[in-house]
Write a protein that holds these residues in place. Structure first.
Motif, PDB file in Angstrom:
ATOM      1  N   PRO A  64       0.836  -1.202   0.000  1.00 17.57           N
ATOM      2  CA  PRO A  64       0.000   0.000   0.000  1.00 17.57           C
ATOM      3  C   PRO A  64       0.870   1.252   0.000  1.00 17.57           C
ATOM      4  O   PRO A  64       1.903   1.294   0.668  1.00 17.57           O
ATOM      5  CB  PRO A  64      -0.800  -0.113   1.303  1.00 17.57           C
ATOM      6  N   CYS A  65       0.436   2.245  -0.763  1.00 24.12           N
ATOM      7  CA  CYS A  65       1.208   3.481  -0.869  1.00 24.12           C
ATOM      8  C   CYS A  65       0.446   4.595  -0.141  1.00 24.12           C
ATOM      9  O   CYS A  65      -0.776   4.687  -0.244  1.00 24.12           O
ATOM     10  CB  CYS A  65       1.390   3.810  -2.351  1.00 24.12           C
ATOM     11  N   TYR A  66       1.167   5.473   0.569  1.00 21.13           N
ATOM     12  CA  TYR A  66       0.528   6.500   1.384  1.00 21.13           C
ATOM     13  C   TYR A  66       0.765   7.876   0.775  1.00 21.13           C
ATOM     14  O   TYR A  66       1.839   8.133   0.210  1.00 21.13           O
ATOM     15  CB  TYR A  66       1.073   6.435   2.810  1.00 21.13           C
ATOM     16  N   PRO A  67      -0.221   8.764   0.901  1.00 25.11           N
ATOM     17  CA  PRO A  67      -0.094  10.087   0.283  1.00 25.11           C
ATOM     18  C   PRO A  67       1.027  10.934   0.906  1.00 25.11           C
ATOM     19  O   PRO A  67       1.674  11.714   0.222  1.00 25.11           O
ATOM     20  CB  PRO A  67      -1.464  10.733   0.503  1.00 25.11           C
ATOM     21  N   SER A  68       1.232  10.776   2.227  1.00 22.06           N
ATOM     22  CA  SER A  68       2.386  11.464   2.820  1.00 22.06           C
ATOM     23  C   SER A  68       2.879  10.628   3.987  1.00 22.06           C
ATOM     24  O   SER A  68       2.216   9.674   4.426  1.00 22.06           O
ATOM     25  CB  SER A  68       2.001  12.866   3.314  1.00 22.06           C
ATOM     26  N   ILE A  69       4.046  11.000   4.492  1.00 21.24           N
ATOM     27  CA  ILE A  69       4.654  10.266   5.609  1.00 21.24           C
ATOM     28  C   ILE A  69       3.734  10.274   6.829  1.00 21.24           C
ATOM     29  O   ILE A  69       3.772   9.366   7.654  1.00 21.24           O
ATOM     30  CB  ILE A  69       6.043  10.885   5.935  1.00 21.24           C
ATOM     31  N   LEU A  70       2.878  11.298   6.899  1.00 23.86           N
ATOM     32  CA  LEU A  70       2.010  11.438   8.075  1.00 23.86           C
ATOM     33  C   LEU A  70       0.983  10.311   8.156  1.00 23.86           C
ATOM     34  O   LEU A  70       0.495   9.990   9.231  1.00 23.86           O
ATOM     35  CB  LEU A  70       1.296  12.794   8.037  1.00 23.86           C
ATOM     36  N   GLN A  71       0.646   9.713   7.006  1.00 23.66           N
ATOM     37  CA  GLN A  71      -0.370   8.658   7.010  1.00 23.66           C
ATOM     38  C   GLN A  71       0.214   7.251   7.232  1.00 23.66           C
ATOM     39  O   GLN A  71      -0.525   6.297   7.378  1.00 23.66           O
ATOM     40  CB  GLN A  71      -1.152   8.656   5.682  1.00 23.66           C
ATOM     41  N   VAL A  72       1.534   7.138   7.217  1.00 21.24           N
ATOM     42  CA  VAL A  72       2.131   5.800   7.368  1.00 21.24           C
ATOM     43  C   VAL A  72       1.768   5.245   8.741  1.00 21.24           C
ATOM     44  O   VAL A  72       2.004   5.888   9.758  1.00 21.24           O
ATOM     45  CB  VAL A  72       3.672   5.881   7.206  1.00 21.24           C
ATOM     46  N   PRO A  73       1.174   4.021   8.767  1.00 26.82           N
ATOM     47  CA  PRO A  73       0.616   3.529  10.033  1.00 26.82           C
ATOM     48  C   PRO A  73       1.679   3.058  11.045  1.00 26.82           C
ATOM     49  O   PRO A  73       1.654   3.467  12.192  1.00 26.82           O
ATOM     50  CB  PRO A  73      -0.262   2.354   9.588  1.00 26.82           C
TER      51      PRO A  73
END
Lengths: 479, 235
Positions: A64-73
């Protein structure tokens, strides 16, 4: 993901033992550097989380790819940034926000170029990047670099470097291409085992000196190879090298020997103090092993990674070939750090018993010419006898190996003799395969078995001389 | 706080010490040099030569002359009052002719120091490494031969000995061509002390002791040049 439950790594550990890696700027399509970094992390079986970050993708290589580092779980200690230079500032701000909110994201590798190396505008960008990251307590390797790797844990931020044989050589480089060339050159025959790699690029934050000090305490690192172009803290660098050198060799390749410097000197001292001459003195004082050439750097790093340090300077040359053997003896005699060994009467006797009547023992001193009248086992038998002589500190063994012998059998007999020495009392054996890659099977076997092979006799002898010089310097550094 | 001779030079707007000032600085750090007297007349020079012993060396003293032998400002091996008086006159005429604008501050009279080997010792503040000590061979030809080795200050005597061994001056000091071996430890000691001087005297930028003459029982700096860093100096 076992990595996720570990406590956050401290200091530079965030670069080499991150719980998760975000690749900022990873594209869904192959070809881009970010995509390639993700692919390499998958190939190396990196055990931590791998998080592609890209607002224009939902999935990269099945992840899965995240829109920014802030969304990385998951916890992400290291961010690899491959977006264009101006966009790096945005990413840096997001990293800072993440670090504030989540407490992770302690390390960033900025692969992208377009900073100080391109001029004033780039320098300003770089200064802003560093300021943003530093304010948030994030350390930076780069920009404009290959970044870091640890072959033991399968970590890599390089699009070039995938899985690599793990070992004891750590590399610090002011040129990504230099480090990568060494590793790729050595890869086919697995001539070096990699521990940690750091390509520092513009060195805007984390410096060579800091990394060198870090490696001093790294139990996996047996030797540090440094490609050095120039550092602002030259004195601190060599002082750190002297400290590291008490335990493990620091090998440096530094170009610039032709620089004369722009010193407008009115004194004799000032006019002969070229930057390189001063570096040379500082290196010698610090026990740094300075390689003169690229091939010497490769050879010396390989030897330190694999072989035990010689306990003295007495060398035996064991040869299955006349000419190269003579050249080898010549080179030993020419090296001020080496002496030809003096065989004990018992050694002479034992050698005569296993060698043909045509063989020459101790003519000249320290030299054994087995001649062509030999079988594969003779290599190992003679080597064993030399290694058991208390008057021998190291052996250079030369063999083609002859085409009438089974080359793998030659290699096995040599390895057996080497390995039968009790661990901790082992002496270095440098093997010159004069047929080079025409005897690939023998070379591969010897390298796999923990020995170092060379193509040229002088090369092996020079490497040995550097080992002896370092062993001496280490005594001094420890006292 | 710099040594008084350094302070005075800076106060006077100079960026180099006079030779005899350099000796005073060296002496403060235990670097041996031959005795000297500064003389303003041939009578004084002759009297000084009697006190200092035969033979003597005469050297021009002028803040405007950095390379004394280039202007005929050095005479070596003068014996007896008569030779010293003549030498003094000759030296003054020669310097007046070849360096007419040089300010005349007299003549330095020193005993000629004999030894079995000559080495170059230097020190400087390297832009990358800071205080650095040099040893080598070649005298005034040091730039041509480049037979020199460097070390960072501070250094101890064992390190200084290794430094000496890196250049061919090691073989000179051991007694080449049947000469008696020179006092290696004394030369090493000078290197250690040059390092101490550089560390303590932040205003000293470059230093040449060229040559240092070494014999079986010690060594002496028989010429000394000290360049100062005036940047940001306010008295």
């Amino acid at each position: 993901m076992a990595h996720a439950h570990r406590p956050a790594p401290e200091g530079l550990d965030a670069f080499f033992a991150p719980r998760g890696v975000a690749v900022v700027g990873a594209s869904a399509e192959p070809g881009g550097p970010g995509h390639q970094v993700v692919a390499q992390l998958q190939r190396t079986h990196y055990a931590g989380g791998i998080y592609p970050v890209n607002p224009r993708a939902t999935e990269v290589l099945g992840l899965p790819c995240y829109p920014s580092i802030l969304q990385v779980p998951g916890p992400v200690d290291l961010a690899v940034v491959v977006v264009p230079a101006p966009a790096c500032l945005v990413v840096a701000a997001q990293l800072a926000a993440r670090r504030q909110q989540r407490g992770d994201a302690a390390a960033a590798v900025v692969v992208s170029g377009g900073f100080a190396e391109v001029g004033d505008a780039g320098r300003q960008l770089q200064d802003q990047l560093v300021r943003t990251l530093r304010t948030a307590g994030i350390r930076l390797v780069g920009p404009n670099c290959v970044g870091v790797a640890d072959a033991h844990v399968g970590l890599t931020t390089s699009f070039d470097l995938g899985p690599y044989p793990a070992g004891g050589a750590s590399l610090l480089s002011q040129s990504g291409a230099f480090a990568m060339s060494f590793l790729q050159w050595a890869r086919p025959l697995e001539m070096v085992g990699l521990c940690k790699l750091a390509s520092v690029g513009n060195m805007a934050d984390v410096s060579l000196t800091e990394l060198l000090a870090y490696l001093a305490h790294d139990p996996c690192t047996r030797v540090v190879g440094v490609y050095l172009e120039g550092v602002a803290d030259a004195r601190a660098f060599v002082q750190t090298a002297a400290r590291v050198g008490q335990d493990k060799p620091v090998v440096v390749l530094k170009p610039g020997r032709t620089e004369q410097g722009a010193r407008a000197a009115r004194s004799h001292t000032g006019s002969v103090a070229s930057p390189d001459a001063v570096y040379e003195g500082a290196f010698r004082q610090a026990g740094v092993v300075r390689a003169r050439t690229v091939s010497e750097f490769y050879g010396v790093v390989r030897a330190f990674e694999r072989l035990p340090l010689p306990r003295g300077d007495r060398v035996a040359v064991l040869s299955a070939v006349g000419g190269p053997g003579t050249i080898c003896v010549d080179e030993v005699a020419a090296q001020s750090h080496l002496r030809l060994a003096h065989f004990s009467p018992r050694t002479r006797e034992r050698l005569r018993a296993v060698l043909s009547d045509l063989a020459a023992v101790g003519q000249p001193e320290g030299y054994v010419d087995m001649t062509g009248a030999l079988v594969a086992r003779t290599h190992g038998d003679a080597l064993r006898i030399l290694l058991e002589d208390d008057g021998v500190d190291a052996v250079v063994l030369l063999t083609p190996p002859p085409a009438f012998l089974e080359e793998e059998e030659v290699a096995r007999s040599v390895l057996e003799a080497y390995r039968d020495q009790p661990e901790g009392r082992r002496k270095p054996v440098l093997v010159v395969i004069t047929f080079g890659d025409a005897a690939l099977a023998a070379r591969r076997l010897l390298e796999k078995g923990g020995l170092c092979t060379f193509e040229f006799p002088e090369e092996a002898v020079r490497v040995l001389a550097r080992m002896v010089a370092y062993a001496r310097a280490r005594e001094r550094l420890r006292s | 706080m710099s040594h008084p001779v350094v302070e005075r030079a800076l106060r006077e707007g100079r960026d180099a010490l006079r030779e005899w000032e350099a000796y005073e600085l060296c002496a403060a750090y235990g670097i041996p040099h031959p005795r000297w007297e500064l003389c303003n007349s041939e009578e004084e020079a002759a009297a000084a030569s009697l006190r200092l012993g035969n033979p003597v060396v005469l050297k021009v003293s002028s803040p405007d002359v950095l390379h004394k032998s280039d202007v005929g400002g050095v005479l070596v091996g003068l014996r007896g009052e008569q030779e010293v008086r003549e030498g003094f006159r000759r030296l003054r005429e020669e310097v007046a002719r070849r360096a007419p604008h040089a300010r005349w501050e007299g003549v330095l009279v020193q005993p000629l120091v004999g030894g079995s080997a000559e080495v170059v010792v230097g020190g400087l503040r390297d832009p990358q490494f800071g205080p650095v000590v040099m040893v080598g061979s070649g005298g005034v030809l040091v730039e041509v031969l480049r037979d020199v080795a460097f070390r960072l200050a501070p250094l101890d005597r064992a390190e200084a000995l290794r430094q000496i061994q890196e250049t061919s001056c090691y073989r000179l000091l051991q007694g080449a061509r049947g000469r008696p071996p020179a006092d290696l430890e004394a030369v090493a000691d000078v290197l250690v002390r040059v390092g101490q001087l550089l560390l303590a005297e932040a205003r000293v930028r470059e230093l040449d002791l060229n040559p240092v003459v070494a014999g079986p029982d010690g060594c002496w700096a028989v010429d000394a040049r000290v360049l100062l860093d005036r940047s940001g100096y306010t008295s």
